[in-house]
Design an enzyme around this catalytic site. Structure first.
Site, PDB file in Angstrom:
ATOM      1  N   CYS A 215      55.283  23.807  22.496  1.00  0.00           N
ATOM      2  CA  CYS A 215      53.976  23.156  22.288  1.00  0.00           C
ATOM      3  C   CYS A 215      54.149  21.649  22.143  1.00  0.00           C
ATOM      4  O   CYS A 215      53.378  20.869  22.703  1.00  0.00           O
ATOM      5  CB  CYS A 215      53.282  23.756  21.062  1.00  0.00           C
ATOM      6  SG  CYS A 215      52.696  25.440  21.363  1.00  0.00           S
TER       7      CYS A 215
ATOM      8  N   GLN B 139      56.115  25.614  14.564  1.00  0.00           N
ATOM      9  CA  GLN B 139      57.189  24.671  14.896  1.00  0.00           C
ATOM     10  C   GLN B 139      57.638  24.805  16.354  1.00  0.00           C
ATOM     11  O   GLN B 139      58.781  24.522  16.702  1.00  0.00           O
ATOM     12  CB  GLN B 139      58.375  24.860  13.942  1.00  0.00           C
ATOM     13  CG  GLN B 139      58.153  24.257  12.563  1.00  0.00           C
ATOM     14  CD  GLN B 139      57.924  22.748  12.618  1.00  0.00           C
ATOM     15  OE1 GLN B 139      58.482  22.052  13.462  1.00  0.00           O
ATOM     16  NE2 GLN B 139      57.104  22.241  11.708  1.00  0.00           N
ATOM     17  N   SER B 140      56.741  25.225  17.227  1.00  0.00           N
ATOM     18  CA  SER B 140      57.085  25.446  18.631  1.00  0.00           C
ATOM     19  C   SER B 140      57.581  24.180  19.335  1.00  0.00           C
ATOM     20  O   SER B 140      56.880  23.159  19.369  1.00  0.00           O
ATOM     21  CB  SER B 140      55.837  25.977  19.352  1.00  0.00           C
ATOM     22  OG  SER B 140      56.015  25.910  20.749  1.00  0.00           O
ATOM     23  N   ASN B 141      58.781  24.272  19.905  1.00  0.00           N
ATOM     24  CA  ASN B 141      59.295  23.172  20.739  1.00  0.00           C
ATOM     25  C   ASN B 141      58.484  23.074  22.019  1.00  0.00           C
ATOM     26  O   ASN B 141      58.261  21.988  22.555  1.00  0.00           O
ATOM     27  CB  ASN B 141      60.756  23.432  21.110  1.00  0.00           C
ATOM     28  CG  ASN B 141      61.653  23.469  19.888  1.00  0.00           C
ATOM     29  OD1 ASN B 141      61.687  22.521  19.114  1.00  0.00           O
ATOM     30  ND2 ASN B 141      62.363  24.568  19.697  1.00  0.00           N
TER      31      ASN B 141
END
Ligand SMILES: *Cc1c(COP(=O)(O)O)cnc(C)c1O
Length: 326
Positions: free
Chosen positions: A75, A71-73
């Site tokens: 990326c 859930q990386s912001n």
């Protein structure tokens, strides 16, 4: 500053007083709304990416690869920015099991990023190696692929938050308010690094406090110190660096990165229902919950005007929807 950037974010972001929290805590708390840097590119990462993309495009790169949690912001913002600029993106995402296509991960897919997976163990020990190998694989196919480290927390990325501190100083003049304290959530250190460097460069004498969302204070002090050293090449003046004046509070990591305690999710509800501001479960809630408790404990008694950087993360709320208690 010697670095330049591409313009992607909506800047300057507004500063608004948090009326409810200020009243409850008896100190002025303002929010720097870096969650409003854009829609697709919302959050803090785009400020770092504006500088990183300029540098890599100037050097002729045609694609980027970066890494983070599922859930990386960071990326998601990288995938969106790459598409905006006509570049290709590859994301190396850390997963335990087959992930649901939701939240930031859904957006990664929509932006057309190529997604690769790695296990938490691989992420910890060899993410940079894996990315280097993917870059090699791409170059065999004629792409020139630039590796952006986790969180875009490296020298050039820091310039985004160096600039953000300059923006804050301009807003202080417009608003007639001096922020003696700046508070933020810290996950890979680049945001803190940029704010720290500008604080030193301009001798602003602000207290800058990062609340860790993973690892511990010692880890971050050393890690941020290293980013600071790397960033010096982009400044036109020497800045005296010291590990000791990097202030990281690690008492609010909770049960781990991207894992929520009930009291944290309750605090998201508490702030949203009283302030109409939504904190995210991975970063900003840990930062604000930390600040809230530390103010109550008397550890911000010298602060009159506290500026909390809302670094974004809204899309991370939705995959947690079933964990909230209503
Ligand atoms: C990445 C991130 C942070 C932490 O910033 P770092 O520069 O990685 O320390 C804080 N908040 C949000 C919403 C983020 O995505």
């Amino acid at each position: 500053m010697k670095a330049t950037k591409v313009n992607l974010a909506n800047l300057p972001t507004p500063i608004k007083k948090a009326r409810f929290l200020s009243k409850e805590l008896g100190v002025n708390i303002y929010l720097k709304r870096d969650d409003l840097t854009g829609a697709e590119i919302s959050g803090n990462k785009i400020r770092k990416l504006e500088y990183a993309f300029k540098l890599l495009m100037d050097r002729g790169y045609t694609s980027v690869i970066t890494t983070g949690g599922i859930q990386s912001n960071h990326c998601r913002a990288t995938a969106a920015a790459a598409t905006m600029l006509g570049l290709k993106s590859v994301l190396l995402l850390r997963v335990n099991e087959e992930p649901k296509i939701e939240g930031n991960f859904l957006l990664d897919k929509l932006f057309g990023a190529e997604v690769r997976h790695c296990t938490p163990e691989e992420y910890k020990t060899s993410r940079n190696e894996i990315m280097a190998n993917i870059a090699k694989e791409k170059s065999a196919k004629g792409e020139k692929c630039f590796v952006i480290p986790e969180g875009a927390s490296f020298g050039i990325g820091s310039m985004g938050y160096f600039e953000a501190m300059e923006e804050i100083v301009n807003q202080e003049k417009e608003l007639g308010i001096m922020f003696d304290t700046v508070v933020l959530a810290t996950g890979s250190g680049g945001t803190y690094s940029g704010l720290y460097l500008a604080n030193k460069y301009y001798n602003l004498q602000k207290r800058v406090v990062g609340f860790a969302v993973c690892d511990d204070s010692n880890y971050f002090k050393n890690h941020i110190h290293n980013i600071n050293k790397e960033a010096l090449q982009f400044l036109d003046k020497e800045v005296e660096l010291s590990v000791d004046d990097i202030e990281i509070n690690d008492k609010y990591v909770g049960i781990g990165y991207a894992i929520s305690r009930e009291e944290e999710l309750d605090f998201i509800k508490y702030v949203a229902s009283n302030e109409a501001v939504v904190l995210d479960p991975v970063y900003t809630v840990k930062g604000m919950y930390g600040l809230y408790n530390e103010i109550k404990a008397g550890n911000f008694n010298k602060s009159k005007n506290i500026l909390f950087i809302h670094t974004g993360g809204l899309f991370g709320v939705f995959p947690k929807q079933d964990q909230f208690k209503f």
